[in-house]
Design a protein around this motif. Structure first.
Motif, PDB file in Angstrom:
ATOM      1  N   ASP A  31       0.849  -1.193   0.000  1.00 38.56           N
ATOM      2  CA  ASP A  31       0.000   0.000   0.000  1.00 38.56           C
ATOM      3  C   ASP A  31       0.877   1.233   0.000  1.00 38.56           C
ATOM      4  O   ASP A  31       1.697   1.410   0.890  1.00 38.56           O
ATOM      5  CB  ASP A  31      -0.917   0.051   1.216  1.00 38.56           C
ATOM      6  N   ILE A  33       1.000   5.623  -0.577  1.00 41.86           N
ATOM      7  CA  ILE A  33       0.259   6.878  -0.647  1.00 41.86           C
ATOM      8  C   ILE A  33       1.081   7.872  -1.448  1.00 41.86           C
ATOM      9  O   ILE A  33       2.260   8.060  -1.179  1.00 41.86           O
ATOM     10  CB  ILE A  33      -0.055   7.437   0.744  1.00 41.86           C
ATOM     11  N   SER A  64      -0.817  -0.967  -4.827  1.00 43.83           N
ATOM     12  CA  SER A  64      -2.027  -0.220  -4.522  1.00 43.83           C
ATOM     13  C   SER A  64      -1.645   1.179  -4.053  1.00 43.83           C
ATOM     14  O   SER A  64      -1.092   1.353  -2.968  1.00 43.83           O
ATOM     15  CB  SER A  64      -2.822  -0.937  -3.419  1.00 43.83           C
ATOM     16  N   CYS A  65      -1.911   2.194  -4.881  1.00 46.78           N
ATOM     17  CA  CYS A  65      -1.497   3.567  -4.591  1.00 46.78           C
ATOM     18  C   CYS A  65      -2.691   4.449  -4.298  1.00 46.78           C
ATOM     19  O   CYS A  65      -3.727   4.352  -4.947  1.00 46.78           O
ATOM     20  CB  CYS A  65      -0.716   4.151  -5.771  1.00 46.78           C
ATOM     21  N   GLN A  66      -2.529   5.337  -3.334  1.00 49.84           N
ATOM     22  CA  GLN A  66      -3.568   6.287  -2.958  1.00 49.84           C
ATOM     23  C   GLN A  66      -3.019   7.707  -3.059  1.00 49.84           C
ATOM     24  O   GLN A  66      -1.815   7.923  -2.973  1.00 49.84           O
ATOM     25  CB  GLN A  66      -4.024   6.026  -1.512  1.00 49.84           C
ATOM     26  N   ARG A  67      -3.921   8.673  -3.227  1.00 46.83           N
ATOM     27  CA  ARG A  67      -3.520  10.075  -3.302  1.00 46.83           C
ATOM     28  C   ARG A  67      -3.454  10.673  -1.902  1.00 46.83           C
ATOM     29  O   ARG A  67      -4.351  10.461  -1.093  1.00 46.83           O
ATOM     30  CB  ARG A  67      -4.505  10.866  -4.165  1.00 46.83           C
TER      31      ARG A  67
END
Length: 262
Positions: A31, A33, A64-67
Motif C-alpha cells: 500500500d 500513498i 495499490s497507490c492512494q492520493r
C-alpha cells in the motif's frame, strides 16, 4: 541539495520543478500513498497530469497507490546573504478539498524568528481562505557538522508556531555517513525526514548507509524520475525494517531526467 546541486543551479531550478512523493505505510508493504510537491511555476494541472502517469506506473508494478497531501512551495530564501524571501504559491490556486503542507526552501539558514513569523503569517492566510493546513516542511541542506545547531534552530521554530502544525524536513544521505549520531537526534526532533537521492553515481545506496539509518523510522527515500533503485530498496523492507519511499518527478522527467528542486 548541498554538495549535489550548485547554488547557481538551484536558482535556475527553483522555478521550474514539481515532484511526486511516494511512501509506504508500515502496516502494508504493497500500500502506497502518493503525495505531490507543487513547486514554483507549477500548477495543480501539472500535478494531476503527472499523478495520472504515476498511478499508471503503480498498476504496472501491481502496487495499490492512494492520493495524499499536496506539498506547496510558498516561500524561499536565495543563496546570497541578506537576500529577502521570495513568495510563491497562494491559496487561491488550491481548492479547499486539498490537505496541504506548506514548504519553505532556504539556501542558507535564516533566523528562526523570521522564518517562524512567515510561517505563522502564511498559515493564517491559508486557513482564513479555508485551506486545510496539516504541516510545514523546511527544505534546507545543513552541513553535516552543523546538525546539532540545525536541530536547535528547528526546535525554536516549532515553539513559535501552532502546536497542531507539525514540522518535517528534507535531508541528505551524507548526514548519516558523516555524523550519524547528530543525524539521528535531528530526525527524532521532527515529524519526518525526506532523504534525497538524486544521482545514482553520486549518491549510492550502500550497506553502510542502510546500517546508519537503521532504526530511524520517520525517513522517506527520495528518488528522481524512473530511477529503478527504489524497487530494490522497497524489497529491502523486510531486511532492514520499515521504509517510507519517495519518488520525485518533474514535468519533463520522462524525457530529460532533470534534477530535483532542492
Amino acid at each position: 541539495m548541498k554538495r549535489m546541486v550548485s547554488g547557481t543551479s538551484k536558482e535556475i531550478l527553483s522555478g521550474i520543478f514539481f515532484c511526486v512523493l511516494l511512501f509506504a505505510w508500515p502496516v502494508c508493504a504493497q500500500d502506497l500513498i502518493v503525495d505531490h510537491w507543487v513547486w514554483a511555476g507549477q500548477s495543480l494541472d501539472d500535478r494531476d497530469e503527472n499523478q495520472q502517469k504515476f498511478m499508471y506506473d503503480c498498476e504496472t508494478f501491481k502496487l495499490s497507490c492512494q492520493r495524499g497531501e499536496a506539498r506547496i512551495l510558498v516561500r524561499s530564501w536565495g543563496h546570497e546573504l541578506g537576500q529577502k524571501s521570495t513568495p510563491h504559491h497562494s491559496p487561491k490556486s488550491f481548492p479547499d478539498t486539498e490537505k496541504i503542507i506548506l514548504t519553505y526552501r532556504m539556501e542558507k539558514r535564516v533566523g528562526a524568528r523570521e522564518v517562524a513569523a512567515f510561517i505563522n503569517r502564511d498559515i493564517n492566510i491559508w486557513k482564513r481562505a479555508g485551506r486545510d493546513i496539516v504541516g510545514v516542511e523546511i527544505d534546507y541542506d545543513s552541513p553535516s557538522s552543523k546538525l546539532d545547531d540545525y536541530r536547535v534552530w528547528l526546535q525554536v521554530v516549532q515553539k513559535q508556531i501552532p502546536e497542531d502544525i507539525s514540522i518535517g524536513i528534507t535531508g541528505l544521505p551524507t548526514w548519516y555517513e558523516d555524523n550519524r549520531k547528530a543525524a539521528k537526534k535531528l530526525a527524532a526532533a521532527v515529524t519526518e525526514v525526506s532523504l534525497m537521492f538524486y544521482r545514482q553515481k553520486q549518491t549510492p545506496i550502500t550497506d553502510h548507509l542502510l546500517d546508519a539509518i537503521k532504526g530511524v523510522n520517520n525517513i522517506r527515500y527520495g528518488f528522481l524520475c524512473n530511477d529503478d533503485r527504489w524497487h530494490s530498496l522497497f524489497k529491502e523492507k523486510k531486511k532492514y525494517g520499515t521504509f517510507r519511499m519517495a519518488i520525485f518527478i518533474t514535468t519533463e522527467c520522462h524525457v530529460n531526467r532533470e534534477l530535483a528542486p532542492s
